[in-house]
Design a protein around this motif. Structure first.
Motif, PDB file in Angstrom:
ATOM      1  N   ILE A  27       0.843  -1.197   0.000  1.00  0.00           N
ATOM      2  CA  ILE A  27       0.000   0.000   0.000  1.00  0.00           C
ATOM      3  C   ILE A  27       0.875   1.243   0.000  1.00  0.00           C
ATOM      4  O   ILE A  27       0.589   2.225  -0.701  1.00  0.00           O
ATOM      5  N   HIS A  28       1.963   1.201   0.769  1.00  0.00           N
ATOM      6  CA  HIS A  28       2.873   2.350   0.838  1.00  0.00           C
ATOM      7  C   HIS A  28       3.494   2.641  -0.513  1.00  0.00           C
ATOM      8  O   HIS A  28       3.623   3.803  -0.915  1.00  0.00           O
ATOM      9  N   GLY A  29       3.870   1.564  -1.224  1.00  0.00           N
ATOM     10  CA  GLY A  29       4.480   1.751  -2.533  1.00  0.00           C
ATOM     11  C   GLY A  29       3.515   2.336  -3.540  1.00  0.00           C
ATOM     12  O   GLY A  29       3.882   3.191  -4.364  1.00  0.00           O
ATOM     13  N   ALA A  30       2.252   1.885  -3.479  1.00  0.00           N
ATOM     14  CA  ALA A  30       1.236   2.401  -4.411  1.00  0.00           C
ATOM     15  C   ALA A  30       0.987   3.884  -4.185  1.00  0.00           C
ATOM     16  O   ALA A  30       0.897   4.674  -5.138  1.00  0.00           O
ATOM     17  N   ILE A  31       0.890   4.277  -2.915  1.00  0.00           N
ATOM     18  CA  ILE A  31       0.630   5.683  -2.608  1.00  0.00           C
ATOM     19  C   ILE A  31       1.842   6.545  -2.967  1.00  0.00           C
ATOM     20  O   ILE A  31       1.705   7.616  -3.578  1.00  0.00           O
ATOM     21  N   ALA A  32       3.024   6.073  -2.606  1.00  0.00           N
ATOM     22  CA  ALA A  32       4.232   6.848  -2.931  1.00  0.00           C
ATOM     23  C   ALA A  32       4.385   7.016  -4.437  1.00  0.00           C
ATOM     24  O   ALA A  32       4.837   8.069  -4.911  1.00  0.00           O
ATOM     25  N   ALA A  33       3.993   5.997  -5.209  1.00  0.00           N
ATOM     26  CA  ALA A  33       4.159   6.059  -6.668  1.00  0.00           C
ATOM     27  C   ALA A  33       3.327   7.184  -7.274  1.00  0.00           C
ATOM     28  O   ALA A  33       3.840   7.976  -8.084  1.00  0.00           O
ATOM     29  N   PHE A  34       2.040   7.292  -6.896  1.00  0.00           N
ATOM     30  CA  PHE A  34       1.246   8.361  -7.524  1.00  0.00           C
ATOM     31  C   PHE A  34       1.612   9.729  -6.974  1.00  0.00           C
ATOM     32  O   PHE A  34       1.481  10.740  -7.674  1.00  0.00           O
ATOM     33  N   LEU A  35       2.134   9.784  -5.751  1.00  0.00           N
ATOM     34  CA  LEU A  35       2.613  11.068  -5.230  1.00  0.00           C
ATOM     35  C   LEU A  35       3.867  11.521  -5.970  1.00  0.00           C
ATOM     36  O   LEU A  35       4.018  12.709  -6.301  1.00  0.00           O
ATOM     37  N   ASN A  36       4.770  10.602  -6.243  1.00  0.00           N
ATOM     38  CA  ASN A  36       5.978  10.959  -7.002  1.00  0.00           C
ATOM     39  C   ASN A  36       5.622  11.390  -8.422  1.00  0.00           C
ATOM     40  O   ASN A  36       6.222  12.329  -8.959  1.00  0.00           O
ATOM     41  N   GLU A  37       4.635  10.727  -9.023  1.00  0.00           N
ATOM     42  CA  GLU A  37       4.187  11.129 -10.359  1.00  0.00           C
ATOM     43  C   GLU A  37       3.635  12.551 -10.352  1.00  0.00           C
ATOM     44  O   GLU A  37       3.727  13.267 -11.347  1.00  0.00           O
ATOM     45  N   GLU A  38       3.080  12.962  -9.215  1.00  0.00           N
ATOM     46  CA  GLU A  38       2.498  14.291  -9.088  1.00  0.00           C
ATOM     47  C   GLU A  38       3.560  15.356  -8.821  1.00  0.00           C
ATOM     48  O   GLU A  38       3.274  16.556  -8.845  1.00  0.00           O
ATOM     49  N   GLY A  39       4.805  14.924  -8.556  1.00  0.00           N
ATOM     50  CA  GLY A  39       5.883  15.879  -8.352  1.00  0.00           C
ATOM     51  C   GLY A  39       6.345  16.045  -6.920  1.00  0.00           C
ATOM     52  O   GLY A  39       7.209  16.880  -6.635  1.00  0.00           O
ATOM     53  N   PHE A  40       5.788  15.254  -5.998  1.00  0.00           N
ATOM     54  CA  PHE A  40       6.278  15.271  -4.626  1.00  0.00           C
ATOM     55  C   PHE A  40       7.540  14.426  -4.516  1.00  0.00           C
ATOM     56  O   PHE A  40       7.830  13.588  -5.380  1.00  0.00           O
ATOM     57  N   ASN A 143     -19.531  13.996  -5.244  1.00  0.00           N
ATOM     58  CA  ASN A 143     -19.321  12.792  -4.445  1.00  0.00           C
ATOM     59  C   ASN A 143     -18.323  11.888  -5.141  1.00  0.00           C
ATOM     60  O   ASN A 143     -18.008  12.063  -6.321  1.00  0.00           O
ATOM     61  N   ILE A 144     -17.836  10.911  -4.381  1.00  0.00           N
ATOM     62  CA  ILE A 144     -16.984   9.843  -4.910  1.00  0.00           C
ATOM     63  C   ILE A 144     -17.694   8.528  -4.611  1.00  0.00           C
ATOM     64  O   ILE A 144     -18.098   8.278  -3.465  1.00  0.00           O
ATOM     65  N   GLN A 145     -17.847   7.679  -5.619  1.00  0.00           N
ATOM     66  CA  GLN A 145     -18.555   6.422  -5.433  1.00  0.00           C
ATOM     67  C   GLN A 145     -17.576   5.257  -5.551  1.00  0.00           C
ATOM     68  O   GLN A 145     -16.827   5.156  -6.526  1.00  0.00           O
ATOM     69  N   LEU A 146     -17.605   4.393  -4.546  1.00  0.00           N
ATOM     70  CA  LEU A 146     -16.777   3.196  -4.519  1.00  0.00           C
ATOM     71  C   LEU A 146     -17.714   1.991  -4.488  1.00  0.00           C
ATOM     72  O   LEU A 146     -18.541   1.869  -3.583  1.00  0.00           O
ATOM     73  N   PHE A 192      -8.799  10.359   6.593  1.00  0.00           N
ATOM     74  CA  PHE A 192      -9.543  10.011   5.375  1.00  0.00           C
ATOM     75  C   PHE A 192      -9.867   8.526   5.420  1.00  0.00           C
ATOM     76  O   PHE A 192      -8.968   7.684   5.452  1.00  0.00           O
ATOM     77  N   ARG A 193     -11.147   8.176   5.393  1.00  0.00           N
ATOM     78  CA  ARG A 193     -11.624   6.834   5.714  1.00  0.00           C
ATOM     79  C   ARG A 193     -11.325   5.724   4.712  1.00  0.00           C
ATOM     80  O   ARG A 193     -10.967   4.618   5.113  1.00  0.00           O
ATOM     81  N   PRO A 194     -11.501   5.907   3.382  1.00  0.00           N
ATOM     82  CA  PRO A 194     -11.412   4.764   2.463  1.00  0.00           C
ATOM     83  C   PRO A 194     -10.030   4.110   2.473  1.00  0.00           C
ATOM     84  O   PRO A 194      -9.031   4.742   2.772  1.00  0.00           O
ATOM     85  N   GLY A 195     -10.009   2.806   2.090  1.00  0.00           N
ATOM     86  CA  GLY A 195      -8.713   2.175   1.903  1.00  0.00           C
ATOM     87  C   GLY A 195      -8.546   0.805   2.512  1.00  0.00           C
ATOM     88  O   GLY A 195      -7.437   0.421   2.900  1.00  0.00           O
ATOM     89  N   HIS A 203      -5.912   2.789  -5.988  1.00  0.00           N
ATOM     90  CA  HIS A 203      -5.710   2.917  -7.430  1.00  0.00           C
ATOM     91  C   HIS A 203      -6.776   3.816  -8.062  1.00  0.00           C
ATOM     92  O   HIS A 203      -6.681   4.145  -9.250  1.00  0.00           O
ATOM     93  N   ASN A 204      -7.797   4.181  -7.295  1.00  0.00           N
ATOM     94  CA  ASN A 204      -8.875   5.039  -7.784  1.00  0.00           C
ATOM     95  C   ASN A 204      -8.370   6.473  -7.927  1.00  0.00           C
ATOM     96  O   ASN A 204      -7.843   7.062  -6.984  1.00  0.00           O
ATOM     97  N   LYS A 205      -8.521   7.046  -9.113  1.00  0.00           N
ATOM     98  CA  LYS A 205      -7.962   8.372  -9.395  1.00  0.00           C
ATOM     99  C   LYS A 205      -8.582   9.464  -8.532  1.00  0.00           C
ATOM    100  O   LYS A 205      -7.905  10.439  -8.160  1.00  0.00           O
ATOM    101  N   GLU A 206      -9.863   9.325  -8.194  1.00  0.00           N
ATOM    102  CA  GLU A 206     -10.498  10.344  -7.350  1.00  0.00           C
ATOM    103  C   GLU A 206      -9.969  10.291  -5.923  1.00  0.00           C
ATOM    104  O   GLU A 206      -9.736  11.328  -5.289  1.00  0.00           O
ATOM    105  N   ILE A 207      -9.754   9.079  -5.419  1.00  0.00           N
ATOM    106  CA  ILE A 207      -9.153   8.928  -4.082  1.00  0.00           C
ATOM    107  C   ILE A 207      -7.738   9.472  -4.094  1.00  0.00           C
ATOM    108  O   ILE A 207      -7.305  10.167  -3.159  1.00  0.00           O
TER     109      ILE A 207
END
Length: 241
Positions: A27-40, A143-146, A192-195, A203-207
């Motif tokens: 989970i940590h790797g997935a989150i870090a990956a999209f954050l790095n793609e965003e420029g963090f 809203n965001i729907q899961l 933030f609750r979901p996850g 992997h959800n783009k809105e999340i």
């Protein structure tokens, strides 16, 4: 550049093949990956590393810490919890995800049990935006729907949030305060609750968009903490006759 550390106990990924399939890099790797793609500048830390990966060097260089835990809250050492708490008070941002509500870190900063109702039954979840003005929901719809998530239900034993950003409705009828902000000392906190680990929620783009926005929001304002205790007057005090 904002420096982010994504902390995850990384136990489900080792024990449950389904979780490992959904999140092959954790989970940590997935989150870090999209954050790095965003420029963090996003790195990771996990429970079984020395000092849980949260050495003084790591913590002191972290602008925003993201926390995911579930099975092993009790294994997090109290001295590391105290260090994280102090860094938040000094200005580090903290984003607590999903079952991190029961972490020592979150409970210490909230001062309550942080308990709730829960159910794993493939409930549909709708996260309704209830603070449309807030930067955490910039670029997010009403809203965001899961389609499938673990249910969390009220009462959620937390202090009243500074601001409530999301309220969730679940297919079974429950509602939940799913996006809550707090300030503690110089630091900002977002829960933030979901996850849930068996769903591909991160992997959800809105999340992802919400988490990206939350990192920007929680990033510290670089200023010294106020000085407390006995204080000398800043102007002359006239002697009263």
């Amino acid at each position: 550049m904002i420096k982010v550390t994504v902390w995850n106990e990384n136990r489900h990924e080792q024990k449950n093949p389904l979780v490992g399939e959904i999140y092959p890099n954790g989970i940590h790797g997935a989150i870090a990956a999209f954050l790095n793609e965003e420029g963090f500048d996003a790195g990771t830390a996990t429970l079984d590393e020395p000092e849980h990966g949260l050495t003084d060097e790591v913590l002191n260089s972290t602008d925003v810490l993201i926390w995911w835990g579930h099975l092993a809250h009790h294994e997090v050492k109290d001295d590391i919890v105290q260090k994280v708490q102090q860094r938040v008070l000094d200005g580090m941002g903290l984003i607590v995800l999903h079952s991190g509500h029961f972490s020592k870190v979150f409970k210490t900063l909230m001062g309550t049990s942080c308990d709730l109702k829960w159910r794993e039954a493939d409930d549909k979840e709708i996260l309704w935006v209830v603070a449309p003005h807030h930067p955490i929901v910039e670029g997010v719809g009403e809203n965001i729907q899961l389609e499938k998530e673990e249910m969390y239900g009220e009462h959620f034993d937390i202090p009243a949030p500074d601001e409530l950003i999301f309220t969730s409705w679940f297919e079974g009828g429950e509602v939940f305060r799913s996006g809550c902000t707090y300030s503690r000392g110089n630091g900002k906190i977002f829960y933030f609750r979901p996850g849930h680990e068996t769903y591909p929620t991160y992997h959800n783009k809105e999340i992802q968009k919400v988490i990206i926005n939350a990192v920007n929001w929680a990033a510290p304002v670089h200023r010294k903490r106020p000085i407390y205790g006995n204080a000398k007057p800043i102007e002359n005090i006239k002697v009263k006759s």
